[in-house]
Design an enzyme around this catalytic site. Sequence first.
Site, PDB file in Angstrom:
ATOM      1  CB  SER A 193      -0.925   0.018   1.215  1.00 54.78           C
ATOM      2  OG  SER A 193      -0.167   0.233   2.403  1.00 54.78           O
ATOM      3  N   GLY A 197       4.188   2.030   2.130  1.00 52.61           N
ATOM      4  CA  GLY A 197       5.325   2.382   1.297  1.00 52.61           C
ATOM      5  C   GLY A 197       6.031   3.632   1.787  1.00 52.61           C
ATOM      6  CD  GLU A 214       6.799  -3.839  -8.456  1.00 49.19           C
ATOM      7  OE1 GLU A 214       5.942  -4.700  -8.146  1.00 49.19           O
ATOM      8  OE2 GLU A 214       7.661  -4.027  -9.328  1.00 49.19           O
ATOM      9  CB  CYS A 248      -1.174  -3.882  -7.205  1.00 50.25           C
ATOM     10  SG  CYS A 248       0.033  -4.781  -8.203  1.00 50.25           S
TER      11      CYS A 248
END
Length: 473
Positions: A193, A197, A214, A248
């Site tokens: 998330s 991150g 990512e 994602c």
Amino acid sequence: MVQRRDGHIADYERLRAAVSNEPLIEIPERIAHLRSLKSGISESLPALRTALREDLGKHSLETDSSEVAPIILEIRHALKHVARWSRVQRRKNPFFMPGSSAAVAFEPKGLALILSPFNYPFNLSVGPLVSALAAGNRAVIKPSELTPATSQVVSDIVSRALPDSVAAVALGDKETARSLLELPFDHIFFSGSNRVGRIVMSDAAKFATPVTLELGGKSPAVVCAKADIDLAVRKIAAGKFLNAGQTCIGVDYALVDDSVFDHFIEKLQDRLKMIYGSSKDEWLSSPSLSRIVSGDHVSRLRNLIEDSISEGGTVVFGGHSDVALRFVAPTVVTNVKSDSALMSDEIFGPILPVIRTKSIEGSIKIARDIPTPLAVYVFSDAKDDDRRIRAAVRSGAIVTNDVLSHFVHPELPFGGCGASGFGRAHGYAGFQTFSNERTILKNRKLFRSPLESVYAPYSDKVGTLLERLLRRF
């Protein structure tokens, strides 16, 4: 088997010592590691299928196609190209550096930390590991505690396939991840998330550790007036409801031109009925629908559906959920306002908001008002539509008349932009991520370098000559 809390510290110290003792893993050894990992995965396929069924309710075909096959392809691609990727690359010299030789060498960064999420717990743990190994690194992998069965299989594969001086898996909860982030790694690769991150990036800054993030984001599917509706429906249904929407790069919401909106909804309803059935009992028994990772996540998704209805949204398919069974039916919501709860954050579940737009400009405006996603999916047979969207909407990738496929293309870098992350993975891009591009310059002393003319002590004569050169160039 549960790892002791201090076990990952011992793993770190052992791997850090290995980096110090042998900073460069040669190509033949890297190839041997990749081949052993590939064999270990193949041997563990039944265990992976069982674990992913337990953790996420995945059908074995979904496990094979979305978790395992991309990794096998990634390993094969790395095995084929790692020797070439690792060669020293010569560079041309400028005219003012005669007699010099210039090159770039790709050297391993050292010890990497891979923090992986729950949604694709095998793929997103082992994929970065493949790139790290190809680049000659050692690695600690911290898989998600929300998928314990799969995390254990990942640990078993790594421990059997790779020497303990090359890789280790740290099993544990978020406290384990926090304690790992207190250690000085040479690269951190995080998938998850945006909120977490930012924490990872903040912790990495304490050691000036480079980071690949990512993240996620709300990836739109833009269905234009000249779209092939049958194709768009087929692709969007797959891109949204794979892994129960916990993807994602999955389609988060759809922007559909007014001229084809009703036709799109009708076709989408038919498609979902064909795949999952048309009743609660059929949805619950469908082998093609995975489960949500936890009851808390089900409650969050249920609240999103209820909030959308209270804001004027209409559920035209699905809507059912069951916390105890970790189940949310494939759900389609229309009459969604662009400022509704469904449009504020990444949904990460099997709920598709479909927004009617009056033109491609209307779709662009909505997409631009939302933080930069990992991908934008465009459906149109008009030559200019994807170009217009590409020019106006930022994203990590743009895909026309397809979904998700860029993730498995071996020659394409994968990653985000802005709020969806930074850095690149897969193939050569992944190799570069885990490599230090080291500059090599040698002066062979065959000629006196023109650069010496600007050494001190300075003179007006040289200054005048340099000024003339600057004007010329």
